[in-house]
Design a protein around this motif. Structure first.
Motif, PDB file in Angstrom:
ATOM      1  N   PHE A   1      25.803 -13.044  11.696  1.00 27.96           N
ATOM      2  CA  PHE A   1      24.570 -13.360  10.993  1.00 27.96           C
ATOM      3  C   PHE A   1      23.340 -13.101  11.861  1.00 27.96           C
ATOM      4  CE2 PHE A   1      21.993 -16.415   8.413  1.00 27.96           C
ATOM      5  CZ  PHE A   1      22.139 -15.694   7.246  1.00 27.96           C
TER       6      PHE A   1
ATOM      7  N   PRO B   1      16.997 -11.853   8.580  1.00 27.60           N
ATOM      8  CA  PRO B   1      16.370 -13.176   8.519  1.00 27.60           C
ATOM      9  C   PRO B   1      16.431 -13.938   9.839  1.00 27.60           C
ATOM     10  CG  PRO B   1      17.774 -12.860   6.632  1.00 27.60           C
ATOM     11  CD  PRO B   1      18.020 -11.718   7.530  1.00 27.60           C
ATOM     12  N   MET B   2      17.485 -13.714  10.624  1.00 31.91           N
ATOM     13  CA  MET B   2      17.614 -14.493  11.850  1.00 31.91           C
ATOM     14  C   MET B   2      16.531 -14.151  12.857  1.00 31.91           C
ATOM     15  SD  MET B   2      19.681 -16.695  11.384  1.00 31.91           S
ATOM     16  CE  MET B   2      19.841 -17.425  13.002  1.00 31.91           C
TER      17      MET B   2
ATOM     18  N   LEU C   1      14.224 -18.239   5.808  1.00 34.71           N
ATOM     19  CA  LEU C   1      15.072 -18.800   4.758  1.00 34.71           C
ATOM     20  C   LEU C   1      14.895 -18.018   3.453  1.00 34.71           C
ATOM     21  CD1 LEU C   1      14.636 -22.587   5.490  1.00 34.71           C
ATOM     22  CD2 LEU C   1      16.528 -21.086   6.084  1.00 34.71           C
TER      23      LEU C   1
ATOM     24  N   ILE D   1      16.837 -14.888   3.607  1.00 32.61           N
ATOM     25  CA  ILE D   1      18.265 -15.106   3.330  1.00 32.61           C
ATOM     26  C   ILE D   1      18.474 -15.144   1.821  1.00 32.61           C
ATOM     27  CG2 ILE D   1      20.176 -16.715   3.558  1.00 32.61           C
ATOM     28  CD1 ILE D   1      19.025 -17.558   6.211  1.00 32.61           C
TER      29      ILE D   1
ATOM     30  N   MET E   1      18.434 -11.734   0.388  1.00 31.34           N
ATOM     31  CA  MET E   1      19.611 -10.926   0.696  1.00 31.34           C
ATOM     32  C   MET E   1      20.615 -10.964  -0.449  1.00 31.34           C
ATOM     33  SD  MET E   1      20.297 -11.710   4.659  1.00 31.34           S
ATOM     34  CE  MET E   1      22.052 -11.509   4.460  1.00 31.34           C
ATOM     35  N   SER E   2      20.583 -12.063  -1.223  1.00 31.11           N
ATOM     36  CA  SER E   2      21.572 -12.175  -2.297  1.00 31.11           C
ATOM     37  C   SER E   2      21.317 -11.155  -3.397  1.00 31.11           C
ATOM     38  CB  SER E   2      21.562 -13.585  -2.868  1.00 31.11           C
ATOM     39  OG  SER E   2      20.272 -13.858  -3.352  1.00 31.11           O
TER      40      SER E   2
END
Lengths: 223, 248
Positions: A195, A200-201, B199, B202, B205-206
Motif C-alpha cells: 500500500f 494516497p500514502m 483518505l 483511497i 481508487m475504488s
C-alpha cells in the motif's frame, strides 16, 4: 565561514527546516508526491530541481532590471522551460530508464511552484550571488522532504533501498539468504506493505512529516 | 462510446489531484472557502478545455516526428517529403507553456471585465493558473498518452478539468466543516488537509474497477466473501458460548 557571511549562510540554512518550501511555504508539492515511490527517482528529481532553481535564479536576477513587470511571468516561464529542456535531454541521454519513470514530471518542473515562487519572491529583488544561494537552499529543503518521504515509502513498500539490500545483504531485509526460504524479519512473519507504493500514502506520509515537524517547532502551528 | 469512456476515466480514475497530484499548490492554497474554490475550479476547467486541444494541434502538426510533412503537401507519400526527418518534440515544453501563458492572460482579462467580484476574490491566484501544474500536466499527459483525435483531446481536457474541480470543491467543503472540530494543534491547517486528501484518494481508487468490467473475478470474490462470512458467524457463536460459560 570565509566565503559566506552570516546573512548568506542563513539563506541556505533557513529553507532546510524552519522555512522549508514544502512543509512551511507550501510550494512544489505536486512533484514531491508523485515521484516519491522510489528513493532513486526522488534523489534525481531533487538534483534536477536544484540545477534549474539555482541557475534560473541567477539568470532572472541578472535580468531583473530589464524585465518589464507586465510580462515577467512569461519571461520566468521561458527561462525555466529552457533549463528544464536541458535537464530532460541530459536525463534521456544518460539515464533513459529513470527518465521513463519520471515521465512528465521532469517537464512539470517548469510549473513547479518553487521555481516560480522563488523567482518572483527572491530573484527579482536580489543580487545574483544571493539568489544563487537562495536557489541552492530552497532546492535542498525540497530535496530533504522528498528523500524522507521516499525513504519510508520505498523501505516499507518494497523492503529495499536503492537496490542496496539486494546487493550487500542478499535479501531485502537483512539475514542470510537461503534460496527458497524466508529469512531475517520475513521469517518472523513480516510482510511488505504494498500500500505504501500507491499514491494516497504519499499524502499521508507527508502529512505525518508535517505533524512531526510542527510538534517539534511550535512556532509553525496554524490556528 | 470511447469518448464517454475517456471522459469518465479522466474524471474519476486518472483524477488530476488524487491519482497524479497535479495542481496541488493552488489546491491547498485556495481551498479554504467553497466559493473561491468553485471560482478557481471553473477557471481551471475552462483553461484546460482550451489549452489541451490547442496543444494537441501543435503537437500533431508541428512537434511530433514526421509531423511537418503537410508543409509541402506530400501527405500520401510522407517518406518523399523534404520535411520527413524533422522531429521538434524537444521544443514541446516551451511551446506548450507559451500557449498556456497566453490563454491564461486571456482568461484573466475576460474575468476582470465580466466579473470583477470573482476577480477580487481570486486575487493573486489567477496568474497562478499559468503555473498550475494541472494545466501543463494536462497537455503533457495528452502528449505522452498519445490521444488520437482532436475530439478526444477536447474531451480529455474537459474531463480532467472537471475532476480537478470536484476535488477542490470537495476538500473546501471538508475544510469549512473541520474548522469546528478538535484537531491536534500541530496537525491543524496543512497537515490535516494532506491526510484528508490521502483518505479521499483511497476512496477514489475504488473507481479503478469501473472500466474493467470483467465478471469472472467478481464471482470468485463473492464466493470468498460468503466463506468469510460463514467463518465469522462460527467464530461469533463460539465467543457467545464462551461468554455464557464465563457468566455461569
Amino acid at each position: 565561514m570565509g566565503l559566506l557571511t552570516k546573512k548568506d549562510a542563513a539563506l541556505i540554512k533557513d529553507p532546510l527546516f524552519d522555512n522549508n518550501p514544502i512543509t512551511v511555504q507550501v510550494l512544489g508539492i505536486c512533484s514531491a508526491l508523485a515521484i516519491t515511490a522510489k528513493l532513486e527517482a526522488a534523489i534525481v528529481m531533487a538534483i534536477s530541481v536544484m540545477f534549474v532553481l539555482a541557475l534560473g535564479n541567477v539568470v532572472i536576477s541578472l535580468m531583473r532590471n530589464i524585465i518589464p513587470s507586465k510580462i515577467r511571468i512569461i519571461v520566468q516561464l521561458v527561462v525555466a522551460a529552457a533549463l528544464v529542456i536541458i535537464v530532460d535531454l541530459v536525463l534521456k541521454a544518460y539515464a533513459y530508464n529513470l527518465s521513463k519513470t519520471l515521465s512528465v514530471f521532469v517537464g512539470l518542473i517548469i510549473t513547479n511552484c518553487i521555481i516560480m515562487g522563488r523567482f518572483e519572491a527572491f530573484a527579482l529583488a536580489n543580487s545574483p550571488w544571493r539568489s544563487f544561494l537562495d536557489g541552492l537552499g530552497n532546492a535542498a529543503g525540497y530535496g530533504i522532504i522528498l528523500v524522507i518521504v521516499a525513504f519510508f515509502r520505498e523501505l516499507l513498500g518494497t523492503g529495499d533501498l536503492l537496490g542496496l539490500g539486494q546487493k550487500f545483504m542478499g535479501h531485502p531485509l537483512l539475514g542470510n539468504p537461503i534460496p527458497g526460504e524466508m529469512s531475517g524479519l520475513y521469517a518472523l512473519g513480516y510482510e511488505n506493505n504494498g500500500f505504501m507504493l500507491l499514491s494516497p500514502m504519499a499524502l499521508i506520509v507527508l502529512g505525518i512529516v508535517i505533524w512531526v515537524q510542527r510538534s517539534k517547532n511550535p512556532k509553525l502551528k496554524e490556528d | 462510446m470511447e469518448y464517454l469512456e475517456l471522459f469518465f476515466k479522466s474524471i474519476f480514475m486518472d483524477n488530476m489531484v488524487f491519482a497524479t497530484f497535479l495542481g496541488m499548490c493552488s489546491y491547498l492554497a485556495v481551498s479554504k472557502k467553497v466559493s473561491t474554490a468553485v471560482g478557481l475550479g471553473a477557471a481551471v476547467v475552462f483553461v484546460l478545455a482550451i489549452t489541451v486541444p490547442l496543444n494537441w494541434l501543435l503537437d500533431t502538426y508541428i512537434l511530433k516526428a514526421h509531423a511537418l510533412v503537410w508543409l509541402d503537401g506530400n501527405l500520401r507519400t510522407p517518406e518523399l517529403s523534404a520535411y520527413y526527418d524533422y522531429d521538434l518534440s524537444f521544443l514541446s515544453f516551451i511551446l506548450f507553456i507559451a500557449t498556456i501563458a497566453t490563454m491564461v492572460q486571456l482568461v484573466e482579462i475576460i474575468v476582470e471585465k465580466f466579473s470583477p467580484s470573482l476577480y477580487n476574490s481570486l486575487g493573486i491566484f489567477l496568474p497562478l493558473i499559468a503555473v498550475n501544474c494541472a494545466i501543463l500536466g494536462g497537455s503533457l499527459f495528452m502528449q505522452s498518452r498519445e490521444i488520437p483525435t482532436f475530439g478526444m483531446a477536447t474531451v480529455y481536457g474537459i474531463g480532467s478539468g472537471i475532476g480537478w474541480f470536484l476535488a477542490i470543491v470537495a476538500i473546501a467543503a471538508i475544510r469549512e466543516k473541520i474548522r469546528y472540530s478538535n484537531v491536534p494543534a500541530p496537525l491543524r491547517g496543512l497537515g490535516i488537509t494532506f491526510i484528508i486528501t490521502g483518505l479521499m484518494a483511497i476512496g477514489f481508487m475504488s473507481f479503478g474497477g469501473m472500466l474493467t468490467g470483467g465478471s469472472k473475478k467478481k464471482a470468485k470474490k463473492e464466493t470468498k466473501i460468503v466463506k468469510i462470512e460463514k467463518k465469522t458467524d462460527a467464530i461469533q457463536k463460539k465467543i457467545a458460548k464462551n461468554n455464557e460459560k464465563v457468566n455461569q
